[in-house]
Scaffold this motif. Structure first.
Motif, mmCIF file in Angstrom:
data_model
loop_
_atom_site.group_PDB
_atom_site.id
_atom_site.type_symbol
_atom_site.label_atom_id
_atom_site.label_comp_id
_atom_site.label_asym_id
_atom_site.label_seq_id
_atom_site.Cartn_x
_atom_site.Cartn_y
_atom_site.Cartn_z
ATOM 1 N N PRO A 180 47.308 9.161 77.740
ATOM 2 C CA PRO A 180 47.001 8.797 79.134
ATOM 3 C C PRO A 180 47.209 9.971 80.087
ATOM 4 N N ASP A 181 46.334 10.094 81.063
ATOM 5 C CA ASP A 181 46.476 11.142 82.081
ATOM 6 C C ASP A 181 47.809 10.990 82.810
ATOM 7 N N GLY A 182 48.526 12.098 82.911
ATOM 8 C CA GLY A 182 49.773 12.085 83.666
ATOM 9 C C GLY A 182 50.964 11.508 82.946
ATOM 10 N N ALA A 183 50.783 11.062 81.718
ATOM 11 C CA ALA A 183 51.910 10.486 80.986
ATOM 12 C C ALA A 183 52.818 11.593 80.462
ATOM 13 N N PRO A 184 54.130 11.415 80.555
ATOM 14 C CA PRO A 184 55.035 12.422 79.993
ATOM 15 C C PRO A 184 54.925 12.434 78.475
ATOM 16 N N ARG A 185 55.300 13.537 77.882
ATOM 17 C CA ARG A 185 55.277 13.658 76.427
ATOM 18 C C ARG A 185 56.370 14.639 76.027
ATOM 19 N N GLY A 186 56.682 14.679 74.726
ATOM 20 C CA GLY A 186 57.658 15.655 74.262
ATOM 21 C C GLY A 186 58.869 15.026 73.607
ATOM 22 N N LEU A 187 59.583 15.851 72.852
ATOM 23 C CA LEU A 187 60.726 15.424 72.055
ATOM 24 C C LEU A 187 61.877 16.383 72.324
ATOM 25 N N PRO A 188 62.996 15.912 72.853
ATOM 26 C CA PRO A 188 64.104 16.829 73.169
ATOM 27 C C PRO A 188 64.699 17.427 71.904
ATOM 28 N N PRO A 189 65.127 18.692 71.943
ATOM 29 C CA PRO A 189 65.752 19.314 70.774
ATOM 30 C C PRO A 189 67.012 18.561 70.351
ATOM 31 N N LEU A 190 67.221 18.453 69.061
ATOM 32 C CA LEU A 190 68.363 17.692 68.568
ATOM 33 C C LEU A 190 69.678 18.307 69.003
ATOM 34 N N ASP A 191 69.744 19.627 69.141
ATOM 35 C CA ASP A 191 71.016 20.235 69.535
ATOM 36 C C ASP A 191 71.411 19.883 70.962
ATOM 37 N N GLN A 192 70.455 19.416 71.764
ATOM 38 C CA GLN A 192 70.784 18.927 73.097
ATOM 39 C C GLN A 192 71.203 17.467 73.070
ATOM 40 N N VAL A 193 70.735 16.748 72.080
ATOM 41 C CA VAL A 193 71.062 15.326 71.952
ATOM 42 C C VAL A 193 72.418 15.141 71.290
ATOM 43 N N CYS A 194 72.629 15.865 70.192
ATOM 44 C CA CYS A 194 73.874 15.744 69.438
ATOM 45 C C CYS A 194 74.079 17.031 68.640
ATOM 46 N N PRO A 195 74.879 17.963 69.143
ATOM 47 C CA PRO A 195 75.105 19.218 68.419
ATOM 48 C C PRO A 195 75.611 19.015 67.001
ATOM 49 N N ARG A 196 76.430 17.986 66.780
ATOM 50 C CA ARG A 196 76.946 17.739 65.430
ATOM 51 C C ARG A 196 75.817 17.412 64.462
ATOM 52 N N ALA A 197 74.860 16.632 64.918
ATOM 53 C CA ALA A 197 73.735 16.274 64.049
ATOM 54 C C ALA A 197 72.849 17.480 63.776
ATOM 55 N N ALA A 198 72.643 18.323 64.784
ATOM 56 C CA ALA A 198 71.806 19.502 64.602
ATOM 57 C C ALA A 198 72.433 20.465 63.593
ATOM 58 N N ALA A 199 73.767 20.505 63.565
ATOM 59 C CA ALA A 199 74.463 21.423 62.667
ATOM 60 C C ALA A 199 74.755 20.812 61.303
ATOM 61 N N TRP A 200 74.567 19.498 61.172
ATOM 62 C CA TRP A 200 74.960 18.818 59.934
ATOM 63 C C TRP A 200 74.075 19.247 58.769
ATOM 64 N N ARG A 201 74.724 19.483 57.636
ATOM 65 C CA ARG A 201 74.027 19.745 56.389
ATOM 66 C C ARG A 201 74.752 18.996 55.279
#
Length: 474
Positions: A180-201
């Motif tokens: 849709p015209d003007g609709a937001p889109r995108g996915l925030p980086p995981l390290d901004q959402v949860c640093p522990r999850a971004a670093a988890w292995r």
């Protein structure tokens, strides 16, 4: 222009997804995933633990990134937000002047309450349309009303197998309506959402690092059925503990909806057409039936699935169980595997659950909550349904469901290879029963377990080098 919002929850795929088959007349499409902020808040049994732990959150983000790629290929996109799903979807629907919001039906009381709230929050011109998705059977295919769901899985299976028809999976759409015209889109980086999850292995001891996404799900399905032919021996290997292919490992992708039960069913039937059906290929479908049963049971039970009483405070025994420090190698190895890999075999899950509830006297709900935090393949219906089953409450209640962990260890890990794999200190002991009872074999180095139930008596070994008793086969 007709604008539709597809609100994705546990259906992160484009193939065999009815949400993308219900877009007739849609000129503009916004695909949205909302991570409920409550998933990141503190959760029992440890105050530092969130409902969605780092392993599952990492898998989820991989799945969302993969889904976005598939949507972009088809001319669409994905919007990912964090917060209250109802508020975010309602605000977006108003902003886009949407005509429809399509969403997968979920049996959980929280998810059902969200749909009720959203119904009242949407503009009158916007219609909320729940869609069934992901399971073997839809409600209309069941040979009974939902309030007449059999009280045991065996009865459920007999009713379904009498005359069942599983619908073929739908192919992925080649194209999708424009964003849709003007609709937001995108996915925030995981390290901004949860640093522990971004670093988890996962731990280096993990036999299979499972990656989220529809392509990874398909690769695992192809590997298990066609490349390794492991499906041919599933019934005899499914109680294994070490390795990548003793089990299908489809559950993480099924739980997140990167794969549907019908896709698995269709592929197993295709394998049978080429190689011939056997007990093992049937057993894979048998496990899919179990998953369906817990799903429909959750619809019937509602909030009762999670227990009605207030949760007790965690005690030292529960913390030791979570950390894998009970002194019982078969339990501790499993809990270390769970905590460092995000996955656990079914055999191990049954044993650690029984040990917590029956031997330590712990509250089953705290165990289920810890699994919710740890598991990559967490599915509310299956997780809480299985815990209730082991605890002997709810459906098909039997208080005598008890797993003698010493007997189980001797049977399923006779050389102690599994426990030594996850508890390297045990590698100094000879292979065999001594690895499961190190407090007997080397009491100076290994502390006694938290409990030694009377049921263990015939499976104990003598202290310091005596002759091991021979117990009956299971």
């Amino acid at each position: 222009m007709s604008t539709t919002i597809v609100w994705l929850r546990h259906d992160l795929r484009v193939s065999d997804n009815p949400l993308f088959s219900s877009l007739e007349g849609t000129a503009a499409l916004a695909c949205v995933y909302v991570l409920d902020a409550r998933e990141l808040r503190q959760w029992a049994p440890e105050q530092s633990a969130s409902r969605c732990g780092p392993a599952r959150l990492r898998f989820l983000w991989q799945s969302l990134m993969a889904l976005r790629g598939e949507l972009l290929k088809r001319g669409s996109d994905l919007l990912v937000r964090i917060g209250d799903p109802v508020d975010i979807i309602a605000e977006l629907a108003l902003r886009l002047q949407a005509d429809h919001v399509l969403v997968r039906e979920e049996p959980g009381p929280e998810e059902r309450a969200q749909l009720e709230r959203l119904t009242h929050s949407l503009d009158q011109r916007c219609r909320l349309q729940p869609v069934e998705s992901g399971m073997l059977f839809e409600r209309g295919q069941l040979p009974f009303a939902l309030d007449e769901l059999p009280s045991s899985f065996s009865a459920f299976r007999r009713r379904l197998e009498h005359d069942w028809q599983v619908t073929d999976p739908r192919p992925a759409p080649l194209t999708l309506p424009l964003w849709p015209d003007g609709a937001p889109r995108g996915l925030p980086p995981l390290d901004q959402v949860c640093p522990r999850a971004a670093a988890w292995r996962p731990s280096d001891a993990t036999s299979l690092d499972m990656q989220g996404g529809e392509e990874a799900a398909r690769a695992r399905l192809d590997h298990y059925l066609w490349d390794s032919n492991a499906v041919a021996t599933y019934k005899t290997t499914r109680n294994g503990l070490l390795g990548a292919d003793f089990s299908t490992r489809f559950s993480p992708w099924l739980a997140h909806g990167c794969l549907s039960a019908r896709q698995v069913h269709a592929e197993v039937r295709a394998w049978e057409a080429e190689h011939g059906a056997n007990a093992s290929s049937y057993w894979v479908i048998f496990e899919l039936l179990w998953r369906d049963y817990f799903y429909w049971a959750a619809w019937q039970e509602g909030a009762a699935l999670f227990g009605a009483e207030t949760l007790p405070a965690p005690d030292a025994n529960l913390v030791a169980w979570c950390e894998g420090s009970t002194g019982v190698p078969f339990i501790d190895a499993a809990m270390r595997e769970l905590g460092t890999s995000g996955w656990l075999s079914n055999r191990a899950r049954q044993n650690v659950a029984s040990f917590l509830v029956k031997d330590l006297g712990g509250d089953w709900r705290l165990g289920a909550a810890w699994f919710e935090h740890c598991l990559i393949d967490y599915d509310a219906s299956s997780n809480w349904g299985n815990w209730r089953y082991v605890a002997g409450i709810g459906r098909d209640p039997r208080q005598h469901r008890y797993f003698n962990v010493l007997k189980q260890a001797r049977h399923y890990d006779p050389q102690g290879d599994y426990v030594a794999h996850w508890l390297p200190a045990l590698q100094t002991l000879p292979q065999g029963a001594s690895r499961h009872q190190p407090w007997q074999a080397a009491p100076a180095r290994f502390a006694a377990p938290l409990v030694e139930p009377p049921a263990w008596r015939e499976w104990r070994i003598p202290a310091l080098g005596g002759v091991e008793p021979v117990g009956p086969d299971e």
